[in-house]
Design an enzyme around this catalytic site. Structure first.
Site, short mmCIF file in Angstrom:
data_model
loop_
_atom_site.label_atom_id
_atom_site.label_comp_id
_atom_site.label_asym_id
_atom_site.label_seq_id
_atom_site.Cartn_x
_atom_site.Cartn_y
_atom_site.Cartn_z
N GLU A 108 38.62 44.79 56.18
CA GLU A 108 40.03 44.67 55.77
C GLU A 108 40.82 44.21 57.00
OE1 GLU A 108 42.33 45.24 53.00
OE2 GLU A 108 43.68 44.59 54.60
N ASP A 157 37.91 41.33 47.30
CA ASP A 157 39.03 42.05 46.68
C ASP A 157 40.31 41.66 47.42
OD1 ASP A 157 40.74 43.80 45.47
OD2 ASP A 157 39.75 45.62 46.18
N THR A 159 44.26 39.68 47.99
CA THR A 159 45.58 39.44 47.39
C THR A 159 45.63 37.99 46.91
OG1 THR A 159 46.54 38.75 49.47
CG2 THR A 159 46.63 41.08 48.98
N PRO A 164 47.91 36.08 54.23
CA PRO A 164 46.63 36.29 54.93
C PRO A 164 45.39 35.98 54.08
CG PRO A 164 47.73 38.40 54.48
CD PRO A 164 48.71 37.31 54.14
N1 AG3 Z 1 44.06 42.86 44.55
C1 AG3 Z 1 45.16 42.04 44.15
C2 AG3 Z 1 45.08 41.40 42.82
C3 AG3 Z 1 46.11 40.33 42.63
C4 AG3 Z 1 47.47 40.84 42.34
N2 AG3 Z 1 48.41 39.78 42.28
C5 AG3 Z 1 49.73 39.95 41.97
N3 AG3 Z 1 50.21 41.11 41.71
N4 AG3 Z 1 50.50 38.89 41.96
C6 AG3 Z 1 44.18 44.22 44.22
C7 AG3 Z 1 43.56 45.13 45.18
C8 AG3 Z 1 42.93 46.28 44.47
N5 AG3 Z 1 41.95 46.93 45.27
#
Ligand code: AG3
Length: 286
Positions: A108, A157, A159, A164
């Site tokens: 991360e 996983d 964003t 980033p």
């Molecule tokens: N990961 C993000 C998913 C995408 C969300 N996008 C948005 N809200 N525009 C989630 C992390 C979960 N561990």
């Protein structure tokens, strides 16, 4: 994001989703993004990165079940799993419920996300005390380029592909991901909204298609991301998410889930017509 009585994710200036706030628990600015944790009326505690909803206690099980159990029940014997991103801990939590998994490495980039979730969202972050989890705070792009370690399953996983996470949607990254996979490996990635991110989804599928012989996309529903309908991509060096899915393994595992089961696994790969048209030519059955 406005942090008054509602936490609002504004999506591309034409759509917004709001969550009534009970209390703001954490607000910080890291080297990478704004990090907010709020307690909401309807969704429990929530994490936002740069104003984008990442996790809500109310429905995080959907995302974390589907990113994890689909590939882990297709791979015949996943022992070593790499999670890229996932700073809230939910994905690693589900990975480590599989008894075959000996180690989960999580890379991360943003220590602030991990720290904020450790303090405020134990539902996902309690996994950080699991001795089988090796948490590395680093840039995953650099990690996959440099590491000598290899994995059976890699879960991206991330964003959205802004800020980033942007390099996590490129071909250089996936060439290195492929290098980090053991023979027969599987990689599943956060795949965005089929309604709003068609161009992005197609780009991700075509990047995966340059590197892997099997490329599929599958869907799930939630109440936290814009539009509520969302995707993951599945790519592998040969394993097929349906033809190689031995569904008796789900029951044999003895694990209980809130969203995942053999039927939701299979059904997730059934694409609506508009998606079939959009991804035409990009799906590879191996
Ligand atoms: N990961 C993000 C998913 C995408 C969300 N996008 C948005 N809200 N525009 C989630 C992390 C979960 N561990």
């Amino acid at each position: 994001m406005k942090l008054d009585s509602w936490a609002t994710e504004t999506y591309r200036d034409f759509y917004a989703m709001s969550f009534r706030i009970k209390k703001t628990l954490f607000s910080g600015k890291s080297d990478f993004q704004n990090v907010d944790v709020v307690e909401t009326e309807g969704h429990g505690k929530m994490l936002f990165n740069d104003g984008l909803a990442m996790v809500s206690e109310r429905d995080e099980f959907v995302y974390h079940d589907m990113i994890t159990h689909v590939p882990l029940f297709v791979h015949p014997n996943p022992k070593k799993v790499l999670v890229i991103g996932g700073g809230d801990g939910g994905t690693a939590r589900e990975v480590l419920r599989h008894s075959s998994v000996e180690q989960c490495v999580m890379v991360e980039i943003d220590e602030m996300v991990v720290a904020a979730c450790k303090e405020h969202i134990p539902q996902t972050s309690s996994v950080f005390s699991n001795p089988k989890l090796n948490l590395i705070i680093d840039d995953a792009v650099k990690f996959v380029a440099e590491t000598q370690e290899t994995f059976d399953v890699i879960l991206v996983d991330s964003t959205d592909p802004i800020g980033p996470a942007q390099p996590l949607f490129g071909v250089d990254f996936y060439q290195n991901v492929a290098k980090c996979l053991n023979p027969g490996g599987v990689v599943v990635s956060q795949g965005e909204s089929p309604f709003f991110e068609t161009t992005m989804q197609n780009k991700l599928l075509s990047v995966l298609g340059e590197v892997f012989p099997v490329v599929k996309i599958y869907n799930f529903h939630n109440i936290t991301y814009p539009g509520g309908f969302w995707s993951f991509t599945f790519a592998s060096q040969g394993l097929h998410p349906l033809k190689d899915f031995k569904e008796e393994r789900v029951e044999q595992s003895g694990l209980e889930f809130q969203y995942y089961n053999a039927e939701t696994h299979r059904a997730a790969f059934a694409l609506p017509e508009f998606m079939k048209r959009n991804v035409k030519g990009l799906i590879k059955e191996g």
